[in-house]
Design a protein around this motif. Structure first.
Motif, PDB file in Angstrom:
ATOM      1  N   THR A 104       0.842  -1.196   0.000  1.00 14.86           N
ATOM      2  CA  THR A 104       0.000   0.000   0.000  1.00 14.86           C
ATOM      3  C   THR A 104       0.877   1.246   0.000  1.00 14.86           C
ATOM      4  O   THR A 104       2.099   1.177   0.040  1.00 14.86           O
ATOM      5  CB  THR A 104      -0.903   0.027   1.250  1.00 14.86           C
ATOM      6  OG1 THR A 104      -0.086   0.223   2.409  1.00 14.86           O
ATOM      7  CG2 THR A 104      -1.698  -1.256   1.392  1.00 14.86           C
ATOM      8  N   PHE A 106       0.650   3.428   2.429  1.00 19.55           N
ATOM      9  CA  PHE A 106       0.615   3.940   3.793  1.00 19.55           C
ATOM     10  C   PHE A 106       2.024   4.313   4.270  1.00 19.55           C
ATOM     11  O   PHE A 106       2.994   3.590   4.027  1.00 19.55           O
ATOM     12  CB  PHE A 106       0.030   2.892   4.752  1.00 19.55           C
ATOM     13  CG  PHE A 106      -1.407   2.553   4.467  1.00 19.55           C
ATOM     14  CD1 PHE A 106      -2.335   3.535   4.137  1.00 19.55           C
ATOM     15  CD2 PHE A 106      -1.835   1.232   4.549  1.00 19.55           C
ATOM     16  CE1 PHE A 106      -3.653   3.212   3.887  1.00 19.55           C
ATOM     17  CE2 PHE A 106      -3.158   0.904   4.298  1.00 19.55           C
ATOM     18  CZ  PHE A 106      -4.068   1.897   3.951  1.00 19.55           C
ATOM     19  N   GLU A 110       1.048   6.215   9.392  1.00 26.60           N
ATOM     20  CA  GLU A 110      -0.321   5.739   9.113  1.00 26.60           C
ATOM     21  C   GLU A 110      -0.475   4.275   9.526  1.00 26.60           C
ATOM     22  O   GLU A 110      -1.514   3.871  10.072  1.00 26.60           O
ATOM     23  CB  GLU A 110      -0.639   5.908   7.631  1.00 26.60           C
ATOM     24  CG  GLU A 110      -0.852   7.356   7.215  1.00 26.60           C
ATOM     25  CD  GLU A 110      -1.001   7.509   5.713  1.00 26.60           C
ATOM     26  OE1 GLU A 110      -1.704   8.446   5.289  1.00 26.60           O
ATOM     27  OE2 GLU A 110      -0.415   6.687   4.958  1.00 26.60           O
ATOM     28  N   ARG A 114      -3.066   2.807  12.319  1.00 21.64           N
ATOM     29  CA  ARG A 114      -4.020   1.746  12.023  1.00 21.64           C
ATOM     30  C   ARG A 114      -3.888   0.591  13.021  1.00 21.64           C
ATOM     31  O   ARG A 114      -4.884   0.019  13.464  1.00 21.64           O
ATOM     32  CB  ARG A 114      -3.827   1.227  10.596  1.00 21.64           C
ATOM     33  CG  ARG A 114      -4.355   2.179   9.538  1.00 21.64           C
ATOM     34  CD  ARG A 114      -3.982   1.718   8.128  1.00 21.64           C
ATOM     35  NE  ARG A 114      -4.643   2.534   7.138  1.00 21.64           N
ATOM     36  CZ  ARG A 114      -5.827   2.257   6.594  1.00 21.64           C
ATOM     37  NH1 ARG A 114      -6.470   1.171   6.970  1.00 21.64           N
ATOM     38  NH2 ARG A 114      -6.356   3.061   5.701  1.00 21.64           N
TER      39      ARG A 114
END
Length: 383
Positions: A104, A106, A110, A114
């Motif tokens: 991803t 991210f 981040e 999460r």
């Protein structure tokens, strides 16, 4: 809108058909449970949706996009496995984030956010630095679910995630999964062989047998008006009693008879049923819909009694057919007794003895309220 649609989905392994033409529609935000006995094709169906197996035939749509040939990584689904599938040398945190940064866009911050959010939801904040060997089964399952959560997928696919837990922990985790879904409303397809899980978790339940969907309906509808004899006998603990008899007309009344036993259907009975007087039928009645009554039309020779605390499950023979009845918990019933029973006239079901489809439920108000169409229309055979 994130739904799942399969159309004529087929999976064959050489000469074995594991999934035989499944049409399934999981609504956006729905928790749909796929339930059935071992070997019925439910886990294979889930693996087809995840992209872990390629279909022999048919199509798969997720969020209105055809993903039949799309790689698993590009389907935006997260799968939770029966065996947790955690890396034993990694901490819980590392298991939850493995591959997330490369797959991803991210950032590290981040990803950390999460993980923190998922850990808070699942109450595993104090476990993130432990390896799987230092976690209980329930804690490992929470980590596996957390790994799915941090990916924020369009769809959750869960393959019997509670089957390795003890009975008490399964009850607790069922409640937690229900709360989690209520909070996230992520479209979820959950596979299990445990009908209690299916009935307590599912917004709707799809019953699968021999590679085919037998019925899809809300849990209570499934219980009250099963579309096939298989669904009737599979759903419920214990399942529905079924006995083959003859539909017999006696003046203005209609009875199902076998041997010296007879159960009357409540009047009036539709012409579509009475026109088959003299034909073989299968009568269905659930154990809790049988009760003791002096001079009742059914006679049971008791062979087994099982005290369950809140009821006394009694097994015996009615004619040549084994049946079960759920009696009040302190009933004075012993092996060898002969019980006089009656069936609740508003809770009777009739099935085609050949095709197995249901064609009559005496609780007409329940049947008329359904908007779900059974997978198999009843076909009457008079042979």
């Amino acid at each position: 809108m994130t739904g799942i649609t399969t159309t004529d989905l087929v999976k064959r392994f050489e000469d074995v058909t594991a999934v035989g033409g499944v049409d399934l529609n999981v609504k956006d935000g729905e928790f749909l449970v796929l339930v059935g006995p071992s070997g019925c094709g439910k886990s294979t169906t889930l693996r087809l949706l995840a992209g872990l197996e390629s279909p022999t035939k048919g199509s798969i749509e997720i969020a209105d996009e055809v993903v039949t040939t799309v790689s698993p990584a590009a389907r935006d689904v997260a799968m939770v496995f029966q065996n947790y599938a955690l890396y034993p040398h990694m901490t819980a945190r590392e298991n939850m984030t493995f591959g997330l940064g490369t797959a991803t866009d991210f950032t590290d911050d981040e990803v950390a956010e999460r993980v923190a959010d998922a850990a808070e939801i699942l109450d595993i904040e104090d476990l993130l630095d432990r390896t799987p060997s230092a976690l209980s089964g329930g804690e490992q399952q929470r980590v596996a679910i957390g790994r799915a959560l941090v990916r924020d997928p369009e769809v959750f696919l869960m393959d019997e995630p509670l089957s390795n837990l003890d009975a008490k922990l399964r009850v607790q985790m069922r409640a937690e999964l229900a709360e989690l879904h209520e909070q996230l409303r992520t479209t979820t397809l959950y596979v299990t062989h445990d009908q209690v899980e299916a009935m307590t978790l599912g917004d709707r339940v799809a019953v699968m047998y021999d590679g085919e969907i037998q019925q899809v309906a809300p849990p209570q509808r499934l219980y009250d008006a099963p579309a096939t004899r298989f669904v009737a006998e599979f759903i419920g603990s214990p399942g529905m009693n079924t006995v083959e008899g003859v539909l017999e007309r006696r003046g203005d009344s209609v009875h199902v008879t076998w041997g010296e036993n007879s159960v009357p259907l409540p009047s009036p009975v539709s012409d579509s049923v009475t026109s088959h007087a003299g034909d073989r039928v299968v009568l269905g009645v659930r154990p809790e819909d049988l009760s003791q009554e002096m001079n009742g039309p059914l006679s049971m020779d008791v062979t087994v009694t099982e005290p369950l605390g809140d009821s006394l499950l009694t097994r015996g023979t009615v004619g040549d057919t084994e049946m079960e009845v759920s009696l009040p918990p302190r009933s004075a019933v012993e092996v060898g007794d002969v019980l006089s029973l009656t069936a609740d006239p508003e809770r009777l079901h009739l099935f085609d003895p050949e095709a197995g489809g249901a064609f009559y439920h005496s609780a007409e108000n329940v049947a008329s309220e359904s908007t779900d169409q059974p997978a198999h229309e009843a076909q009457w055979n008079t042979t």
